[in-house]
Design an enzyme around this catalytic site. Structure first.
Site, PDB file in Angstrom:
ATOM      1  N   ARG A  84       0.831  -1.201   0.000  1.00  0.00           N
ATOM      2  CA  ARG A  84       0.000   0.000   0.000  1.00  0.00           C
ATOM      3  C   ARG A  84       0.867   1.253   0.000  1.00  0.00           C
ATOM      4  O   ARG A  84       0.544   2.251  -0.654  1.00  0.00           O
ATOM      5  CB  ARG A  84      -0.938   0.002   1.218  1.00  0.00           C
ATOM      6  N   MET A 109     -12.285   4.217  -3.651  1.00  0.00           N
ATOM      7  CA  MET A 109     -12.638   3.066  -2.820  1.00  0.00           C
ATOM      8  C   MET A 109     -11.418   2.333  -2.247  1.00  0.00           C
ATOM      9  O   MET A 109     -11.433   1.110  -2.115  1.00  0.00           O
ATOM     10  CB  MET A 109     -13.512   2.096  -3.621  1.00  0.00           C
ATOM     11  N   ARG A 110     -10.380   3.070  -1.915  1.00  0.00           N
ATOM     12  CA  ARG A 110      -9.240   2.468  -1.225  1.00  0.00           C
ATOM     13  C   ARG A 110      -9.062   3.176   0.112  1.00  0.00           C
ATOM     14  O   ARG A 110      -9.177   4.410   0.181  1.00  0.00           O
ATOM     15  CB  ARG A 110      -7.931   2.624  -2.020  1.00  0.00           C
ATOM     16  N   ASN A 126     -13.369  13.976   1.896  1.00  0.00           N
ATOM     17  CA  ASN A 126     -14.072  12.777   1.428  1.00  0.00           C
ATOM     18  C   ASN A 126     -15.569  13.005   1.580  1.00  0.00           C
ATOM     19  O   ASN A 126     -16.009  13.788   2.419  1.00  0.00           O
ATOM     20  CB  ASN A 126     -13.654  11.561   2.263  1.00  0.00           C
ATOM     21  N   HIS A 128     -19.024  10.713   2.281  1.00  0.00           N
ATOM     22  CA  HIS A 128     -19.433   9.380   2.730  1.00  0.00           C
ATOM     23  C   HIS A 128     -20.955   9.325   2.744  1.00  0.00           C
ATOM     24  O   HIS A 128     -21.610  10.247   3.246  1.00  0.00           O
ATOM     25  CB  HIS A 128     -18.871   9.104   4.133  1.00  0.00           C
ATOM     26  N   SER A 155     -22.316  12.809   4.325  1.00  0.00           N
ATOM     27  CA  SER A 155     -21.426  13.693   5.086  1.00  0.00           C
ATOM     28  C   SER A 155     -20.184  13.990   4.262  1.00  0.00           C
ATOM     29  O   SER A 155     -19.604  13.082   3.664  1.00  0.00           O
ATOM     30  CB  SER A 155     -20.965  13.006   6.389  1.00  0.00           C
ATOM     31  N   ASP A 164     -13.449   7.206   7.960  1.00  0.00           N
ATOM     32  CA  ASP A 164     -14.779   7.824   8.019  1.00  0.00           C
ATOM     33  C   ASP A 164     -15.025   8.525   9.358  1.00  0.00           C
ATOM     34  O   ASP A 164     -16.173   8.726   9.767  1.00  0.00           O
ATOM     35  CB  ASP A 164     -15.892   6.787   7.753  1.00  0.00           C
TER      36      ASP A 164
HETATM   37  C1  GRF Z   1     -20.876   8.025  -3.345  1.00  0.00           C
HETATM   38  O1  GRF Z   1     -22.046   7.508  -2.789  1.00  0.00           O
HETATM   39  C2  GRF Z   1     -19.934   8.499  -2.292  1.00  0.00           C
HETATM   40  O2  GRF Z   1     -20.584   9.002  -1.172  1.00  0.00           O
HETATM   41  C3  GRF Z   1     -19.186   7.256  -1.921  1.00  0.00           C
HETATM   42  O3  GRF Z   1     -19.023   6.558  -3.131  1.00  0.00           O
HETATM   43  C4  GRF Z   1     -20.054   6.935  -4.027  1.00  0.00           C
HETATM   44  C5  GRF Z   1     -19.373   7.437  -5.256  1.00  0.00           C
HETATM   45  O4  GRF Z   1     -20.283   7.724  -6.289  1.00  0.00           O
HETATM   46  N1  GRF Z   1     -17.946   7.568  -1.252  1.00  0.00           N
HETATM   47  P1  GRF Z   1     -19.788   8.486  -7.562  1.00  0.00           P
HETATM   48  O5  GRF Z   1     -18.602   7.698  -8.119  1.00  0.00           O
HETATM   49  O6  GRF Z   1     -19.378   9.861  -7.164  1.00  0.00           O
HETATM   50  O7  GRF Z   1     -20.950   8.471  -8.496  1.00  0.00           O
END
Ligand code: GRF
Length: 238
Positions: A84, A109-110, A126, A128, A155, A164
């Site tokens: 990583r 998503m990491r 970020n 969430h 959020s 988070d």
């Molecule tokens: C969103 O729901 C965001 O809150 C989460 O991942 C999703 C990403 O959606 N972290 P997108 O790729 O912006 O359409």
């Protein structure tokens, strides 16, 4: 980030201080939040320049959104690195030449490690899809439905090594309806995400955010919307 600080958001490395602020956006997939940010910049609602979009998945549809908008894109796949740390150093090496004032995670998503987060301390955001601290982690919409909450939402927060768990800048809530599925609820939340992420970025760029005792202040004030919502209505401050 627990001590009181002066307005955050000013970076000595910002090569466009005084004009629009540079952003680098990290994505993994669809990129609808990226699109909302692009749209806000285009509409003049966000005084920012998206200098690059970096994805960790070659096929991420968000990369095409960026290209369509004329934004440089890069792919750095975590699969190409054995650790990583190496992956994150490659990200840093790609991000820093753009001298962004703010690094924006938009569906990236990491989970990021401490050294990456420390490198961008105070300028890493970020979004969430839950009303943090409720439902950190994955599958937030299904978990919200299972738990029987009346309100769910999204959020925007500063990123800290506590996944988070960083200080929340803004939240928006939506009602949970009896016939909701995770997909229907996700779509309702997403509409709010698209509204609040550009707004939070704008506040940052305008140097209106500060942190005191681990809480984010806007113009020196704690906003009522930063707690769990009681009305289900979204924040209206502009
Ligand atoms: C969103 O729901 C965001 O809150 C989460 O991942 C999703 C990403 O959606 N972290 P997108 O790729 O912006 O359409």
């Amino acid at each position: 980030m627990t001590a009181s600080t002066p307005p955050i958001g000013e970076s000595p490395t910002d090569r466009s201080a005084g004009s629009s602020a540079g952003l680098v956006v990290l994505i993994s997939g669809r990129g609808s939040n990226l699109q909302a940010i692009i749209n806000a910049v285009r509409a003049g609602r966000l005084p920012a320049e998206i200098r690059a979009v970096i994805g960790n998945e070659h096929g991420a549809p968000g990369l095409a959104r960026a290209r369509t908008a004329g934004v440089p894109t890069h792919v750095i796949s975590h699969r190409d690195f054995s650790t990583r740390d190496q992956f994150e150093q490659a990200l840093i090496d790609r991000i820093d030449p753009y001298s962004p004032r703010l690094v924006v995670l938009a569906g990236f998503m990491r989970i990021l490690g401490k050294s990456f987060i420390d490198h961008y301390a105070g300028r890493l955001l970020n979004i969430h899809p839950s009303l943090l601290p409720a439902f950190p982690g994955l599958h937030t919409h299904a978990r919200a439905l299972q738990s029987g909450v009346k309100y769910h939402g999204a959020s925007v927060h500063f990123v800290t090594p506590d996944v988070d768990g960083g200080p929340v800048i803004i939240q928006a809530s939506v009602p949970v309806r009896p016939d909701d599925t995770p997909e229907i609820l996700a779509e309702r939340v997403l509409q709010e995400e698209h509204r609040i992420y550009p707004l939070a970025i704008r506040w940052f760029i305008e140097n209106r955010l500060s942190i005191r005792d681990g809480k984010v202040l806007l113009d020196g004030q704690l906003r009522p919307e930063q707690g769990l919502p009681s009305t289900g209505s979204a924040a209206t401050i502009s």
